[in-house]
Enzyme design. Sequence first.
Site, PDB file in Angstrom:
ATOM      1  N   ASP A 143      -7.328  22.703  -8.706  1.00 49.60           N
ATOM      2  CA  ASP A 143      -7.518  21.610  -9.645  1.00 49.60           C
ATOM      3  C   ASP A 143      -6.895  22.074 -10.953  1.00 49.60           C
ATOM      4  OD1 ASP A 143      -8.404  19.803 -11.561  1.00 49.60           O
ATOM      5  OD2 ASP A 143     -10.379  19.549 -10.665  1.00 49.60           O
TER       6      ASP A 143
ATOM      7  N   TYR B 153     -15.713  21.770 -10.390  1.00 49.38           N
ATOM      8  CA  TYR B 153     -16.174  20.461 -10.858  1.00 49.38           C
ATOM      9  C   TYR B 153     -17.267  19.964  -9.920  1.00 49.38           C
ATOM     10  CZ  TYR B 153     -15.218  15.450 -12.034  1.00 49.38           C
ATOM     11  OH  TYR B 153     -15.275  14.134 -12.415  1.00 49.38           O
TER      12      TYR B 153
ATOM     13  N   ARG C 142       0.816  -1.211   0.000  1.00 47.89           N
ATOM     14  CA  ARG C 142       0.000   0.000   0.000  1.00 47.89           C
ATOM     15  C   ARG C 142       0.853   1.265   0.000  1.00 47.89           C
ATOM     16  NH1 ARG C 142      -2.919  -1.132   4.256  1.00 47.89           N
ATOM     17  NH2 ARG C 142      -1.891   0.329   5.675  1.00 47.89           N
TER      18      ARG C 142
ATOM     19  N   LYS D  21      -6.816  11.913 -17.074  1.00 46.59           N
ATOM     20  CA  LYS D  21      -6.988  12.684 -18.301  1.00 46.59           C
ATOM     21  C   LYS D  21      -5.663  12.836 -19.047  1.00 46.59           C
ATOM     22  CE  LYS D  21     -11.255  14.610 -16.525  1.00 46.59           C
ATOM     23  NZ  LYS D  21     -11.399  13.743 -15.332  1.00 46.59           N
TER      24      LYS D  21
END
Length: 393
Positions: free
Chosen positions: A187, A114, A60, A212
Amino acid sequence: MSDKDMKGPATRLVEAGRRKDWTRGIVNPPVWRASTILFDDVAALRDGVKHPDDGLYYGRRGTPTQWALADALTALEPGAAGTTLHPSGVAAITTALLAVLEPGDELLMVDSAYEPTRAFCNGLLRKIGVTTRYYDPLVTGDAIDALFDERTRAIFMESPGSLTFEVQDVPAIARAARARGVVSLIDNTWATPLLFPAIAHGVDVSILACTKYIAGHSDVMLGSATAVPGVFEKIRKMGQGLGHCVSADDAFLASRGLRTMGVRLKAHETAALEIARWLEAQPLVAKVLHPALPGTPGHAYFKRDFTGAAGLFAFAIHGDDAARVRLIDSLDHFGIGFSWGGFESLALPIDPERIRTATRWVSPGPMIRLQIGLEDPADLIADLAQAFEGTAQ
């Protein structure tokens, strides 16, 4: 400034995250898949417990595959202390906010944010006692100073907004926040650090949906948060506490996509601007919203602060929703779907006015958001032209 920071962004894209002790003599960092890490003896185990982030400890916490990507993303933001990886862009946003906010605090959130970001503010943050106050993305001058009060602990930006594309005066907002000890977050998915190095412009946390442009092929869900010293450690601790981790395979795909992001962004920019300018001349089009075009709110800040444009923008049409639906359904080269930043073009109906609260969004007609991919622009323009012709009939 270090030698690494002095290198050009294209060079950093190619070289960053490729330490020899990770690549072991090959070009790309290998895919290290791991859950359990084996220690040579109990002494080594106990030393690992004392320094869990200094090397292999548990799956992890990552392997060289994840570390290589994080290191590369950090290298794109001069002044950053490090980067954390998250299962999605939304996960990066929510983790960063949880890391810098406590019950009783106030968050300033840009009104063009967003929608999932707003949902987190209005949902979980509210439940744990954090107040969110939305502000005008075009706030300037003395009005920036007036935003803050004694409870404000963080301010969040999205520039340009991913629906309405206002460009914010990020340096001024970040400067005002830092003067008050308020953490500034952005962002930065639209621009990426290649077109807008946010931390160099004074921001504390630069967040990307690596889903993206970083990955670039519509096959990875991934987010990142790159932060300055003092804040990076808080985000890393919060992410570890929430159990966030990303697969080695996804990290590898993002690292591979990162190497070509510079040339892809240039292709997206060139095609998107050609199509946006063509749209401006179409009788059915009421308004084009592209940060690089005059008339888009905040265009002056774009010219001042950005080194290029991405492939996402929007336009409004004369007509009603039925006309918008006919237009989108008539397109052949544009898929209909969420997200963006991949090699394929997309068209999506958007209705920003329904989520704005601090400011009123008034559009001259129904809006469509376009993601311009890597197809031939002439083919995309021809496709739009035939769709407009059919819609106008």
